[in-house]
Design an enzyme around this catalytic site. Structure first.
Site, PDB file in Angstrom:
ATOM      1  N   ARG A   1      -1.492  -4.795  -6.273  1.00 55.52           N
ATOM      2  CA  ARG A   1      -0.910  -6.136  -6.330  1.00 55.52           C
ATOM      3  C   ARG A   1       0.503  -6.406  -6.807  1.00 55.52           C
ATOM      4  O   ARG A   1       0.771  -5.742  -7.937  1.00 55.52           O
ATOM      5  CB  ARG A   1      -1.960  -6.839  -7.038  1.00 55.52           C
TER       6      ARG A   1
ATOM      7  N   HIS B   1       0.854  -1.065  -0.122  1.00 59.15           N
ATOM      8  CA  HIS B   1       0.006   0.088   0.114  1.00 59.15           C
ATOM      9  C   HIS B   1       0.948   1.244   0.162  1.00 59.15           C
ATOM     10  O   HIS B   1       2.197   1.351   0.558  1.00 59.15           O
ATOM     11  CB  HIS B   1      -0.936   0.009   1.041  1.00 59.15           C
TER      12      HIS B   1
ATOM     13  N   HIS C   1       3.195  -7.686   1.766  1.00 56.67           N
ATOM     14  CA  HIS C   1       2.525  -8.705   2.692  1.00 56.67           C
ATOM     15  C   HIS C   1       1.258  -9.240   2.151  1.00 56.67           C
ATOM     16  O   HIS C   1       1.012  -9.002   0.889  1.00 56.67           O
ATOM     17  CB  HIS C   1       1.828  -7.743   3.781  1.00 56.67           C
TER      18      HIS C   1
END
Length: 321
Positions: A198, A103, A178
């Protein structure tokens, strides 16, 4: 503002990796076997939470902020966030692996999406045997460019995997690679953002045979190598344990087994309770609500004394310092 324990209508999200545990374990009104998330409290555009109980039933969380300002969210929060609710609170059921992802931080998210970044944390409520999470790089010597080379055969040589136990928590700052693995039921606390880049999606396809989009250019720019491995294995010998303490939120696990009085007079923030085990009654100003496992309740910032009554419950307490 009328002060009482405020509940919201869950917003259910279908996911390619979702399952049925939100229904079978957490008693959500789920009709499919691929529901991945229950957004308990959300200010995300097009997914705004609506009050389900009491005097404000039917009003949105934005209505409450606009009408009651610092009485609802706290003076510091209102000055900083205005009419935007700063957190997104979820329960998550991963039937299969989530994508390997990263992110953006606030600066990148603002520049490219006119949004906040996404720092988050997970609390493992339950899991199947050998369930694991991906939590950063396997080794400091592995370069960020290795993300481009991930395959099903080498992902565990590039990225760090950790088996989970019930009660573990994981803090995932923006910029950290993650993934939540298959068989995990988790509570998630994060900034108000729905931006995900992604990196790898396990070569899966949807019902039309299409792979989901990857975001390699953005992922490479979002990754922050300084975000080292950090996992918390919670020790329930004490009554209160800090799970995460950062600029965006503070969360603690409350292990409650009797009637308890909480004094929030000087908190200057809303407080959220997520019931991750057992059940409890919460009373504010003679208004009592029963909160079962998988439910969430918000305590307005101008609350003072809060009563919690239970024989056994584990509660995640969330607020902003």
């Amino acid at each position: 503002m009328k002060v009482y324990p405020i509940k919201f209508v869950p917003i259910l999200q279908e996911k390619i990796w979702g399952g049925s545990k939100l229904r079978t374990v957490l008693n959500k009104k789920v009709t499919s076997d691929s529901t991945g998330e229950s957004w308990e409290i959300s200010g995300v555009q097009n997914n705004i939470s609506v009050v389900s109980n009491g005097a404000y039933k039917g009003l949105s969380i934005v209505d409450l902020i606009e009408n009651h300002k610092e009485q609802f969210v706290g003076m510091k929060n209102y000055r900083h966030f205005g009419n935007e609710f700063p957190l997104l609170i979820k329960y998550l059921d991963a039937r299969t692996n989530l994508s390997v992802q990263v992110h953006p931080d606030d600066q990148m998210a603002q520049a490219e999406h006119d949004s906040k970044g996404k720092t988050e944390m997970w609390y493992i409520m339950d899991h199947e045997e050998d369930a694991y999470v991906i939590n950063g790089f396997k080794d400091e010597k592995i370069t960020t460019s290795s993300l481009k080379e991930i395959t099903i055969n080498n992902v565990e040589q590039i990225l760090n995997t950790e088996k989970v136990s019930k009660g573990d928590s994981f803090f995932i700052p923006a910029g950290k690679v993650h993934a939540i693995g298959a068989g995990i039921l988790a509570a998630e606390i994060q900034q108000t953002s729905d931006i995900t880049y992604r990196v790898y999606d396990w070569d899966r396809v949807d019902h039309l045979g299409n792979e989901r989009e990857l975001h390699m250019d953005q992922s490479m720019r979002a990754v922050k190598r300084r975000n080292t491995i950090l996992s918390n294995h919670i020790d329930f010998k004490s009554d209160t344990n800090v799970l995460a303490d950062c600029t965006y939120f503070t969360s603690t696990i409350l292990n409650v087994n009797t009637a308890t009085q909480m004094d929030y007079t000087n908190k200057d923030s809303f407080v959220i309770y997520m019931c991750v085990e057992g059940s409890f009654e919460i009373t504010i100003n003679n208004h009592t609500e029963m909160i079962s496992v998988g439910e969430t309740v918000l305590i307005p910032a101008n609350s003072t004394n809060v009563s919690v009554n239970t024989k056994s419950a584990k509660i995640i307490e969330v607020y902003i310092k």
